[in-house]
Enzyme design. Sequence first.
Site, short mmCIF file in Angstrom:
data_model
loop_
_atom_site.label_atom_id
_atom_site.label_comp_id
_atom_site.label_asym_id
_atom_site.label_seq_id
_atom_site.Cartn_x
_atom_site.Cartn_y
_atom_site.Cartn_z
CE LYS A 165 -8.43 -10.20 -1.85
NZ LYS A 165 -8.25 -9.78 -0.46
CE LYS A 193 -4.51 -1.41 1.65
NZ LYS A 193 -5.60 -1.19 2.61
CE LYS A 250 -14.02 -3.28 -0.50
NZ LYS A 250 -13.66 -4.53 0.11
#
Length: 333
Positions: A199, A117, A202
């Site tokens: 993966k 991140k 969203k």
Amino acid sequence: METEIKRKRVLSGIQPSGVFTLGNYIGAVRNWNELQDSCDCLFMVANMHTITVRQTPAVLRENTYRAFANLLAAGLDPQKSVLFVQSQVPAHTELCWILDCYTMFGELSRMTQFKDKSAKNADNINAGLFTYPVLMAADILLYGADAVPVGVDQKQHVELARDIANRFNGVYGNVFTVPEPLIAKTGAKIMSLSEPQYKMSKSDPNPNSFIAVSDTPDDILRKFKRAVTDSEATVKRGEGRHGINNLIEIYSIAAGTTPEETENRFDGKGYGEFKVACAEAVIEMLRPFREKTDDLMKNRDYLDGLFRQGAETASRIAERVLSKVCKKTGIIR
Ligand code: TRP
């Protein structure tokens, strides 16, 4: 019944960081459903985690309601499980601060999600992004959870929660239950449709990479038709065949078949036909879920009532652990 064996306590959470994907539905929420009857479950919308990445306030508020409505639409039942919104139980952030003081800088630096991140949000590597796993540890330890159903990407965070619990217990005696991660066997990892080695997420900027549970049947068909496969053109699982492996997994779950049955059913058929079948199976699986969510979203008062009820029950449970922690550490309440 007094003689009943103590049921396992389960806690999990999902972030309202966007519209839920097929991956969230299959990999998380559907599996939670099955735990409701055999365990004491708490499920929360982890909205405090979501602000580690910049959010538009009105959108976050809306997504928090929608995430909660999704949980209900997926079959989670407030009569059986405690369903709540993280920010409505202040004990989470209180315990988080205390646990911050029992978590090492080095441990947090090793978290792979933090590394990923911070690479993706290089202009906003805030302290919340760094201590995110400590808030998650607080979520878990507050309720004495024995088991934490998560996707593989969150396993490291649950392991950190175990380490923090053991460290604290080592100093103060048995305050925390040491939790186990519970990784579902099927659907634990639904992959992106456009880059199937990653993966399904969203927060992916490419909307063709994921199926949102709110997608229309046309969207779903279009996205499956575009899904990346390979040049072998056989509906068979295989090492490194990320795209087709993922589609077989999705179809099998949506159609209720085993992967072997799926392979047999599409033996000799091409990708075109298989992709349309995937889309149809997913459309049918999601239809009642989408309709129920839409109904619930029209009834905010009802959702607010459930928020209140969930937060009260969760707070009552959390209070026991938090007051014990404060007593042990000398924090006056
Ligand atoms: N971090 C989890 C995720 O992004 C969500 C989450 C927050 C969670 N708190 C939790 C999951 C506690 C399990 C237990 O998927």
